[in-house]
Design an enzyme around this catalytic site. Sequence first.
Site, PDB file in Angstrom:
ATOM      1  N   GLU A 123      58.366  48.836  -3.413  1.00 15.39           N
ATOM      2  CA  GLU A 123      59.067  47.585  -3.134  1.00 15.39           C
ATOM      3  C   GLU A 123      60.535  47.632  -3.562  1.00 15.39           C
ATOM      4  O   GLU A 123      61.046  46.708  -4.186  1.00 15.39           O
ATOM      5  CB  GLU A 123      58.358  46.397  -3.816  1.00 15.39           C
ATOM      6  CG  GLU A 123      56.963  46.159  -3.269  1.00 15.39           C
ATOM      7  CD  GLU A 123      56.272  44.914  -3.823  1.00 15.39           C
ATOM      8  OE1 GLU A 123      55.474  44.322  -3.100  1.00 15.39           O
ATOM      9  OE2 GLU A 123      56.530  44.552  -4.983  1.00 15.39           O
ATOM     10  N   ARG A 149      52.537  53.140 -12.354  1.00 14.71           N
ATOM     11  CA  ARG A 149      51.822  52.318 -11.372  1.00 14.71           C
ATOM     12  C   ARG A 149      51.617  53.040 -10.047  1.00 14.71           C
ATOM     13  O   ARG A 149      52.496  53.771  -9.579  1.00 14.71           O
ATOM     14  CB  ARG A 149      52.566  51.009 -11.134  1.00 14.71           C
ATOM     15  CG  ARG A 149      52.561  50.124 -12.355  1.00 14.71           C
ATOM     16  CD  ARG A 149      53.340  48.868 -12.100  1.00 14.71           C
ATOM     17  NE  ARG A 149      52.532  47.747 -11.675  1.00 14.71           N
ATOM     18  CZ  ARG A 149      52.829  46.951 -10.658  1.00 14.71           C
ATOM     19  NH1 ARG A 149      53.885  47.191  -9.905  1.00 14.71           N
ATOM     20  NH2 ARG A 149      52.071  45.915 -10.386  1.00 14.71           N
ATOM     21  N   ASP A 193      46.510  43.998  -2.733  1.00 22.22           N
ATOM     22  CA  ASP A 193      47.377  43.370  -3.715  1.00 22.22           C
ATOM     23  C   ASP A 193      46.764  42.108  -4.321  1.00 22.22           C
ATOM     24  O   ASP A 193      47.147  41.012  -3.954  1.00 22.22           O
ATOM     25  CB  ASP A 193      48.720  43.011  -3.060  1.00 22.22           C
ATOM     26  CG  ASP A 193      49.740  42.530  -4.075  1.00 22.22           C
ATOM     27  OD1 ASP A 193      49.462  42.639  -5.269  1.00 22.22           O
ATOM     28  OD2 ASP A 193      50.805  42.040  -3.663  1.00 22.22           O
ATOM     29  N   GLU A 243      48.550  34.443  -8.689  1.00 18.98           N
ATOM     30  CA  GLU A 243      49.483  34.535  -7.565  1.00 18.98           C
ATOM     31  C   GLU A 243      48.813  34.197  -6.236  1.00 18.98           C
ATOM     32  O   GLU A 243      49.379  33.493  -5.411  1.00 18.98           O
ATOM     33  CB  GLU A 243      50.082  35.947  -7.505  1.00 18.98           C
ATOM     34  CG  GLU A 243      50.966  36.157  -6.289  1.00 18.98           C
ATOM     35  CD  GLU A 243      51.566  37.561  -6.208  1.00 18.98           C
ATOM     36  OE1 GLU A 243      51.332  38.375  -7.113  1.00 18.98           O
ATOM     37  OE2 GLU A 243      52.290  37.825  -5.232  1.00 18.98           O
ATOM     38  N   TRP A 253      54.144  42.384   5.636  1.00 19.15           N
ATOM     39  CA  TRP A 253      54.287  41.195   4.808  1.00 19.15           C
ATOM     40  C   TRP A 253      53.840  39.959   5.597  1.00 19.15           C
ATOM     41  O   TRP A 253      54.048  38.841   5.154  1.00 19.15           O
ATOM     42  CB  TRP A 253      55.730  41.042   4.316  1.00 19.15           C
ATOM     43  CG  TRP A 253      56.069  42.013   3.220  1.00 19.15           C
ATOM     44  CD1 TRP A 253      55.180  42.825   2.549  1.00 19.15           C
ATOM     45  CD2 TRP A 253      57.348  42.296   2.653  1.00 19.15           C
ATOM     46  NE1 TRP A 253      55.830  43.593   1.606  1.00 19.15           N
ATOM     47  CE2 TRP A 253      57.168  43.294   1.645  1.00 19.15           C
ATOM     48  CE3 TRP A 253      58.639  41.821   2.876  1.00 19.15           C
ATOM     49  CZ2 TRP A 253      58.228  43.806   0.890  1.00 19.15           C
ATOM     50  CZ3 TRP A 253      59.690  42.335   2.122  1.00 19.15           C
ATOM     51  CH2 TRP A 253      59.482  43.314   1.138  1.00 19.15           C
TER      52      TRP A 253
END
Length: 671
Positions: free
Chosen positions: A272, A305, A345, A373, A513
């Site tokens: 990202e 990560r 995610d 989230e 996205w």
Amino acid sequence: MKSLSTCLLLMLMFAGIGDASAEDGHRLWLRMVSPKQQAEIRVGDNMIVTKTVEIAIDELSRFWRRNEEIVMSGSVTPISDDGFRITRKGGTITLTASTDVGMLYGAYELLRRQETGQKIENNQVVSETPRYQFRVLDHWDNMDGTIERGYAGRSVFFKNGKVDFDKDIIREYARANASIGINMVVINNVNASPKVLDEKTLFHIADIADILRLYGIRLCLSVNFASPMSLDSLKTADPLDEQVRDWWKEKVMQIYKLIPDFGGFLVKANSEGQPGPMDFGRSHADGANMLAEVLRPHGGIVMWRAFVYAQNSPDRASQAYEEFMPLDGTFMNNVILQIKNGPIDFQPREPVSPLFYGIQKTRLMPEFQITQEYTGESIHTCFLAPMWREFFDEIAANARQGSRRHFTAVSGVSNVGNSVNWCGSDMAQANWYAFGRLAWNPDMTSEQIAREWLQQTFSKADKFVSPMTAMLCQSHEAVVSYMMPLGLHHIFAGGHHYGPEPWCHQPGWREDWLPRYYHKADSTGVGFDRTRTGSGNVAQYPQRLADLYDNVETCPEKYLLFFHHVPWNSVWERLCRRYDMGVSQAEGFAETWRSVEKYVDMERYERQLKRFERQAKDAWWWRDACLLYFQQFSKMPLPQDCPAPRHKLDDLMRFSLRMDNYTAADMDKLP
Ligand code: GCW
């Protein structure tokens, strides 16, 4: 043995924690009431009374209300990993541990048992050691004080670009963590500002570490891979460059001078938009190992990560595996790959990331998301223990099939901010609690965790605890049902992850996205074909699972649309019924809450009631938005006994939710 009345003075230092005060939720699950007379705690001669032991003594002497006396004793035979043993003989309870932190954990266990009404029988032996060595809380706090995906106010560590904290708050925070066994915290966002490694900043961070240390917690930092370039104008951050290696070596020495028990680095690299070794033609392993090498002499670790996905790849779910599998075996042994529980995610539901099965020669740690989230932020009640249990259970089930991966650490993205009740929502505190408890013992059931949290946080009355336990344990499945049942995922709008926008289309945005990349609804059906003839993602799983998921007949229904694109006539009715089930469960939450009103103090009751009411409305919003949108493709009516929609698709599509962080004040602006 010596009596510890001499320590009383010292204890006063810690007074203030846990004093009875208005019920604003600030005391979390630590609402213990002191007895009129302090308990006397005896300390064995074989014990060194460190500051941490002093805290353990203080907690017990102030809050132990039972008649048994407590003796703390160093262990003759070592008890591993900060574990402890509790035994009772007649009126004496002996708490034994090999380390001071073990003693502290034992003290909290005794108090937890007291508060939840669990007796220690005569001659009973309670023996506990944590399952995972590192139980890590990750904060996504920015130095300007904002928190990425934080729904509980501002950072408790940073403000206006600087380290800025209230000592009492940090102590309370550390205490809460220690009470559930968390022993490492990463205080800044993985989208890391290089400034965090600035010498001046480190100097102040060391003050935080000094407080955390008392409670057995090691501080860690997220680092920006290009820090040498930003901070000291090096021309490169190439991990194989000598100057770059020296820079990190010096930086790490500087850190350990200030923070001798520094835990290590967490790194989000080439993900990202973050810089990483691949910017310099090197691999993730080159990057991770370079940092691991400089941290190793000091006992530090690298949490690297694996959350990576390149733009517009045919299947985002396959990316991390493709990138990391070839590197298995090339990481140093103080590197731990930190992998999100699922391959996408933090969705309300995903299968386990295939990396957990694939990687064999590298240390791994799951990354859970405590902050909600994708599960209703700080508004919806979504108790996450059942979801995390699902992960542990699937890993365990697969381990029995021969392919197994032992991990030594667990991490969770924190939901803590500076709001008075820490988590924005009183119910969300349960997720912080559950994370710690499961990181300590992943065999605990969700019911056990919910029950003990409710007893400590609200009331021990069974008429409160039983219905609320049932509700909490149902809440995750309810959220999945009214948001994204049957394996649907990521049908949020780009930009925020609160409400439904399966139609969301933003010209110029990355396809991955946008919701339609994931749901793939069209006239022929719905779902992402990840079978062997589709994206091929199933093949990343061990044979048994690959076969199971590949076949639409055997694929678990909960993952159906994650792995299959299925015709409308085979799924439409099930989809409608699932959404409806979720809606009626959510409506039930408010009812349950009303039915337990008399067991809850006013402030928390009112605050939570508003949220439950909003959650029920949101469930309708989700259900109507998704079903009406999908209906354009399915062209099928809702089953006759399904209630009519409350919203019109056009209205919902016109409504635009462009805010990232809700406060309760925004709740009325939603459909
Ligand atoms: O879940 C997504 C979030 C980002 C986050 C990223 C990550 C910290 O939407 O806000 O960035 O994942 O985990 O790196």
